[in-house]
Design an enzyme around this catalytic site. Structure first.
Site, PDB file in Angstrom:
ATOM      1  N   CYS A 181       0.819  -1.204   0.000  1.00 24.64           N
ATOM      2  CA  CYS A 181       0.000   0.000   0.000  1.00 24.64           C
ATOM      3  C   CYS A 181       0.860   1.264   0.000  1.00 24.64           C
ATOM      4  CB  CYS A 181      -0.923   0.002   1.219  1.00 24.64           C
ATOM      5  SG  CYS A 181      -2.371   1.084   1.013  1.00 24.64           S
TER       6      CYS A 181
ATOM      7  N   ASP B 253      -6.392  -3.422  11.367  1.00 26.88           N
ATOM      8  CA  ASP B 253      -5.238  -2.541  11.328  1.00 26.88           C
ATOM      9  C   ASP B 253      -5.048  -1.883  12.692  1.00 26.88           C
ATOM     10  OD1 ASP B 253      -3.146  -0.992  10.407  1.00 26.88           O
ATOM     11  OD2 ASP B 253      -4.332   0.186   9.005  1.00 26.88           O
TER      12      ASP B 253
END
Length: 200
Positions: free
Chosen positions: A8, A128
């Site tokens: 990412c 996360d």
């Protein structure tokens, strides 16, 4: 045991070149405010240069659904990653209008927060520790999760094999863990992809 892998926070054309070489399953373009943020013009350029077979996720934080739909319809991204306070109604709308997969990020502070999202209509959950914090969270909170999910937050070559072996996530998501001095590092990306795909 292996996992799919997402890299990412790509924001330079060099990052795309690195991704094309190591071939992760997914890359992420961050449209939300971040030091890795890209605008639609840059995302279009990067998406055009991305090798076939690598799916591009757009990372959004409380963006209007119309804006997300436009990014999908323009072909800038293949799937959506929601990191804000988006609701189940937002997730249903995006899936119904675009037919594209939706990932909903959850930052669990306790097991109850994990359980609250397990029935989500998102295609995948992403657990996360925070938006690009580079730290892990208490992985024991994920015990008993029986749906496919992405694991993110503080992953790097040192803890990646253990995370995959112990948690068996559908995919792992790395950003700062494959960077040196704030930019993507080809060698770290290469190592992470190899570790994610190894039969541990």
């Amino acid at each position: 045991m292996s996992a799919r892998i997402k890299i990412c926070g790509l924001f330079r054309m060099e990052d795309i070149a690195y991704a094309n070489e190591v071939k992760p399953d997914y890359v992420g373009f961050v449209f939300a405010k971040s030091r890795r943020q890209v605008n639609r013009e840059m995302a279009a350029k990067m998406r055009k240069a991305l090798a076939p077979g690598i799916l591009a996720a757009g990372v959004f934080v409380d963006a209007p659904c119309e804006e997300i739909v436009e990014c999908l319809e323009e072909g800038l991204i293949d799937l959506v990653q929601l990191h804000g306070k988006e609701t189940e109604a937002d997730i249903r709308y995006l899936r119904a209008v675009t037919g594209k997969p939706v990932i909903k990020a959850v930052r669990p502070a306790c097991a109850k927060e994990v359980q609250a999202w397990l029935d989500s209509e998102a295609d995948y959950l992403l657990f996360d520790s925070g938006a690009g914090s580079g730290t892990t969270f208490d992985w024991s909170l994920l015990e008993g999760v029986n749906r496919e999910y992405f694991l993110a937050g503080g992953l790097h070559e040192g803890n990646l094999p253990g995370a995959i072996r112990n948690l068996a996530p559908f995919a792992v998501d790395l950003s700062s863990g494959v960077e040196t001095n704030g930019v993507k590092d080809l060698e770290k990306m290469r190592t992470a992809v190899r570790l994610a795909r190894a039969e541990i």
